[in-house]
Design a protein around this motif. Structure first.
Motif: not given
Length: 265
Positions: A251-256, A258-265
């Motif tokens: 769950s933590i890995l998926i959240s991280l 998702s967060l990185l994806y939103n930041i870098l896209k």
């Protein structure tokens, strides 16, 4: 395909053998036909211990004669078991660390280590000088705080009051709803404290019928019985903990991610 079928058959055979082997550890008193129970031919009497609560009633043909020896509470609630006599409810005595109680008129009495009958005879002997020669007092001693505790792999763990002042380890386990299927029956722990405050831990085997001849077959007040879990329960607990950790980490890995994806896209 034949190899897979052969493997499946072997696996089933192994599981059946394992089940048969484990069932041998479930039944109680398995060797009862080969045990000599002559050693168990005695009537158990509980002994009064420090910190016990006991009630003592004295009855005489003349009620006024026994009144000074009965410690009464008027219209009060007494925790645990109590006894009623003419004039009120008996207040329990708390046995001190030295096994003594302060009895009316007589003073300090050493009751620790005595059975109920022995304590009754002691009280009768001590109060006779204060009564008329024609009096034949009836003294009744009752334990007001006899309880045992059962915990671990049982269906209803807890502390249980013993009204008969006598209970076996099997009866205590029955009060707790018997062992679960995960309870280890050949390594049940009994924790006991003697009159001197010395603690001891004894291991008992419920599969062996010789337990009936054991000095630990009858439980003393305040004994604690602990049933430990078997390897299957322990492994299941480890698997459950590991599964929880894996899900948490995922769950933590998926959240991280998702967060990185939103930041870098």
């Amino acid at each position: 395909m034949k190899k897979i079928s052969l493997f499946a058959i072997q696996a089933v055979v192994v599981l059946l053998l394992t089940a048969c082997g484990s069932s041998k550890n479930v039944a109680y008193l398995q060797n009862s036909d080969n045990v000599n129970f002559e050693q168990s031919r005695f009537l158990y009497d509980a002994r009064i211990m420090p910190k016990d609560q006991i009630t003592i009633s004295v009855n005489t043909t003349t009620p006024e004669a026994s009144l000074p020896f009965n410690l009464l509470l008027q219209n009060s609630y007494v925790q645990g078991r109590s006894m009623s006599v003419s004039g009120g409810t008996l207040m329990p005595y708390l046995v001190d660390n030295e096994g003594n109680i302060n009895f009316p008129i007589v003073g300090k009495l050493k009751v620790g280590g005595l059975t109920k009958s022995e304590a009754e005879r002691l009280v009768t002997e001590k109060i006779r000088p204060y009564l008329a020669e024609t009096e034949n007092p009836v003294v009744t001693v009752t334990m007001a705080s006899y309880s045992v505790s059962v915990l671990g792999e049982v269906n209803r763990p807890g502390s249980f009051m013993v009204s008969r002042e006598k209970i076996t380890i099997l009866e205590a386990l029955a009060q707790a709803g018997d062992l679960t299927i995960y309870g280890v029956r050949d390594r049940v722990k009994l924790i006991r404290e003697d009159a001197n405050g010395q603690k001891s831990v004894v291991t008992l085997n419920l599969n062996d019928a010789n337990i009936i001849n054991s000095p630990y077959y009858y439980l003393q007040q305040n004994d604690v019985v602990y049933v430990e879990p078997n390897k299957v329960k322990s492994q299941n607990a480890k698997v459950g903990q590991m599964t929880t950790l894996i899900f948490s980490a995922t769950s933590i890995l998926i959240s991280l991610t998702s967060l990185l994806y939103n930041i870098l896209k």
